[in-house]
Design an enzyme around this catalytic site. Structure first.
Site, PDB file in Angstrom:
ATOM      1  N   SER A 180       0.878  -1.180   0.000  1.00  0.00           N
ATOM      2  CA  SER A 180       0.000   0.000   0.000  1.00  0.00           C
ATOM      3  C   SER A 180       0.912   1.224   0.000  1.00  0.00           C
ATOM      4  CB  SER A 180      -0.831  -0.001   1.288  1.00  0.00           C
ATOM      5  OG  SER A 180      -1.536   1.210   1.442  1.00  0.00           O
TER       6      SER A 180
ATOM      7  N   LYS B 103       2.001  -2.921   6.443  1.00  0.00           N
ATOM      8  CA  LYS B 103       2.308  -2.636   5.041  1.00  0.00           C
ATOM      9  C   LYS B 103       3.778  -2.240   4.845  1.00  0.00           C
ATOM     10  CE  LYS B 103      -1.663  -3.716   3.203  1.00  0.00           C
ATOM     11  NZ  LYS B 103      -1.783  -4.848   2.289  1.00  0.00           N
TER      12      LYS B 103
ATOM     13  N   TYR C 164      -2.288  -1.282  10.556  1.00  0.00           N
ATOM     14  CA  TYR C 164      -2.273  -1.434   9.095  1.00  0.00           C
ATOM     15  C   TYR C 164      -0.949  -0.942   8.517  1.00  0.00           C
ATOM     16  CZ  TYR C 164      -3.901  -1.161   4.219  1.00  0.00           C
ATOM     17  OH  TYR C 164      -4.048  -1.318   2.860  1.00  0.00           O
TER      18      TYR C 164
HETATM   19  N1  LIG Z   1      -8.718  -0.188  -1.158  1.00  0.00           N
HETATM   20  C1  LIG Z   1      -7.657   0.585  -0.965  1.00  0.00           C
HETATM   21  O1  LIG Z   1      -7.764   1.842  -0.929  1.00  0.00           O
HETATM   22  C2  LIG Z   1      -6.297  -0.035  -0.807  1.00  0.00           C
HETATM   23  C3  LIG Z   1      -5.177   0.814  -0.804  1.00  0.00           C
HETATM   24  C4  LIG Z   1      -3.921   0.260  -0.635  1.00  0.00           C
HETATM   25  C5  LIG Z   1      -3.772  -1.115  -0.497  1.00  0.00           C
HETATM   26  N2  LIG Z   1      -4.865  -1.921  -0.512  1.00  0.00           N
HETATM   27  C6  LIG Z   1      -4.665  -3.365  -0.365  1.00  0.00           C
HETATM   28  O2  LIG Z   1      -5.276  -4.050  -1.439  1.00  0.00           O
HETATM   29  C7  LIG Z   1      -5.509  -5.411  -1.051  1.00  0.00           C
HETATM   30  C8  LIG Z   1      -6.902  -5.812  -1.462  1.00  0.00           C
HETATM   31  O3  LIG Z   1      -7.844  -5.097  -0.657  1.00  0.00           O
HETATM   32  P1  LIG Z   1      -9.157  -4.423  -1.249  1.00  0.00           P
HETATM   33  O4  LIG Z   1      -8.980  -2.971  -1.125  1.00  0.00           O
HETATM   34  O5  LIG Z   1      -9.492  -5.011  -2.535  1.00  0.00           O
HETATM   35  O6  LIG Z   1     -10.211  -4.823  -0.108  1.00  0.00           O
HETATM   36  P2  LIG Z   1     -11.454  -5.817  -0.117  1.00  0.00           P
HETATM   37  O7  LIG Z   1     -11.879  -5.959   1.314  1.00  0.00           O
HETATM   38  O8  LIG Z   1     -12.454  -5.393  -1.113  1.00  0.00           O
HETATM   39  O9  LIG Z   1     -10.821  -7.186  -0.627  1.00  0.00           O
HETATM   40  C9  LIG Z   1      -9.970  -7.940   0.205  1.00  0.00           C
HETATM   41  C10 LIG Z   1     -10.270  -9.427  -0.010  1.00  0.00           C
HETATM   42  O10 LIG Z   1      -9.413 -10.182   0.856  1.00  0.00           O
HETATM   43  C11 LIG Z   1     -10.187 -11.206   1.473  1.00  0.00           C
HETATM   44  N3  LIG Z   1      -9.570 -11.623   2.728  1.00  0.00           N
HETATM   45  C12 LIG Z   1      -9.591 -10.989   3.928  1.00  0.00           C
HETATM   46  N4  LIG Z   1      -8.933 -11.696   4.828  1.00  0.00           N
HETATM   47  C13 LIG Z   1      -8.461 -12.805   4.203  1.00  0.00           C
HETATM   48  C14 LIG Z   1      -7.697 -13.924   4.621  1.00  0.00           C
HETATM   49  N5  LIG Z   1      -7.295 -14.045   5.884  1.00  0.00           N
HETATM   50  N6  LIG Z   1      -7.395 -14.857   3.694  1.00  0.00           N
HETATM   51  C15 LIG Z   1      -7.820 -14.754   2.413  1.00  0.00           C
HETATM   52  N7  LIG Z   1      -8.565 -13.731   1.968  1.00  0.00           N
HETATM   53  C16 LIG Z   1      -8.877 -12.765   2.855  1.00  0.00           C
HETATM   54  C17 LIG Z   1     -11.565 -10.586   1.646  1.00  0.00           C
HETATM   55  O11 LIG Z   1     -12.588 -11.564   1.813  1.00  0.00           O
HETATM   56  C18 LIG Z   1     -11.722  -9.770   0.364  1.00  0.00           C
HETATM   57  O12 LIG Z   1     -12.320 -10.535  -0.659  1.00  0.00           O
HETATM   58  C19 LIG Z   1      -5.243  -5.473   0.454  1.00  0.00           C
HETATM   59  O13 LIG Z   1      -3.968  -6.027   0.687  1.00  0.00           O
HETATM   60  C20 LIG Z   1      -5.279  -4.013   0.860  1.00  0.00           C
HETATM   61  O14 LIG Z   1      -4.541  -3.764   2.032  1.00  0.00           O
HETATM   62  C21 LIG Z   1      -6.127  -1.422  -0.662  1.00  0.00           C
END
Ligand SMILES: NC(=O)c1ccc[n+]([C@@H]2O[C@H](COP(=O)([O-])OP(=O)(O)OC[C@H]3O[C@@H](n4cnc5c(N)ncnc54)[C@H](O)[C@@H]3O)[C@@H](O)[C@H]2O)c1
Length: 278
Positions: free
Chosen positions: A143, A160, A156
């Site tokens: 992230s 990260k 968090y």
């Molecule tokens: N959305 C943002 O603004 C953002 C920004 C930076 C980084 N990220 C990162 O992107 C990645 C994806 O997140 P997202 O934003 O799509 O969120 P999201 O919640 O929509 O998707 C995350 C997915 O991970 C699954 N998950 C959660 N815990 C789990 C586990 N223990 N084992 C397997 N699957 C699991 C959830 O069921 C979900 O389907 C994450 O690593 C998040 O930290 C997101």
């Protein structure tokens, strides 16, 4: 890294958000995808969006924080498609709050998924990838919170920073032993996903009451991520960056100023600023 039809990818956190979009995008590029998540119904919906379940995409319910489940995911991938070319360690959860109000369970859950999820996959997949003897690529989702700090985001942000360091160390270890495996780290800015509702997947064994500061930052995250890029746009950025061979995959041009400002502050021995995030 060349990405072409007939190759196999594994995507964790594929039940929604960035993971779902990556799965659909990679399948559209002709790759066969093993999609993994803890949410079975959401995973099945991803498989339908990605193509013919069981043919183009195969699902596997797996908690990435559980080393045994991640070993079983690797077994599933090799049994189903005979090998893996691209591993996307994308599953992640958000937990924030003032650091002194965050419980041990808060930190354990966040590090369990966001850091150990990656390390479990490194142990389960990398020796097999090396054993294949063909080029392969690993994309870890960190992230911009792995490159800059902000109040109310301790668990968090800590996870990260660790995910980014794990990605750099993995890339260097692979180069040190001459393995034909490369690594990228995805560092998104805001993306419109379900990340602010991460607690839906928190295991009962790591349950803890949400503090006032934790609830506050969860609401801020819900409001701000709603203004972010679409997950489909992020998936397209990832595919292009992997093809170019980039290590760092940012999603917004603001990343450069954010990293530059932090470096400037550290060189001047100051606490790094908190940049605006888009
Ligand atoms: N959305 C943002 O603004 C953002 C920004 C930076 C980084 N990220 C990162 O992107 C990645 C994806 O997140 P997202 O934003 O799509 O969120 P999201 O919640 O929509 O998707 C995350 C997915 O991970 C699954 N998950 C959660 N815990 C789990 C586990 N223990 N084992 C397997 N699957 C699991 C959830 O069921 C979900 O389907 C994450 O690593 C998040 O930290 C997101």
């Amino acid at each position: 890294m060349r990405l072409s039809a007939g190759m196999t990818a594994v995507v964790t956190g594929a039940g929604g958000g960035i993971g779902r979009s990556l799965t659909v995008r990679l399948a559209a590029e002709g790759l066969r995808v093993v999609a993994a998540d803890v949410e079975e119904a959401a995973l099945d919906a991803t498989a339908v969006l990605a193509g013919t379940p069981g043919v183009d995409v195969s699902t596997c319910v797996a908690d990435v924080a559980d080393p045994g489940a991640v070993e079983a995911l690797a077994d599933h991938a090799w049994t189903t498609f005979g090998g893996v070319d691209l591993l996307c360690n994308n599953a992640g959860v958000f937990q924030g709050g003032l650091l002194w109000e965050c419980s041990t369970a808060d930190v354990e859950w966040t590090l369990g998924v966001n850091l150990h999820g990656i390390l479990n996959a490194v142990r389960a997949f990398v020796p097999r990838l090396i054993g294949q003897g063909t080029p392969a690529h690993v994309v870890n989702t960190a992230s911009m919170a792995g490159l800059m700090t902000a109040a109310f985001t301790g668990p968090y942000t800590i996870s990260k920073f660790a995910a980014l360091a794990a990605s750099e160390c993995l890339a260097k270890d692979l180069a040190a032993v001459g393995a034909p495996i490369t690594v990228s780290v995805l560092c998104p800015s805001l993306v419109a996903t379900g990340i602010a509702r991460s607690r839906r997947n928190r295991p009962a064994g790591l349950a803890a009451p949400l503090s006032e500061s934790g609830a506050f930052v969860e609401q801020v995250l819900a409001d701000t991520t709603a203004t972010g890029l679409s997950a489909d746009d992020v998936a397209a950025i990832v595919v292009e960056a992997v093809r170019r061979g980039d290590f760092l995959i940012p999603t917004r041009p603001s990343y450069a100023g954010q990293i530059g400002g932090r470096t400037e502050d550290l060189l001047a021995l100051r606490l790094p600023r908190t940049p605006d995030i888009d």
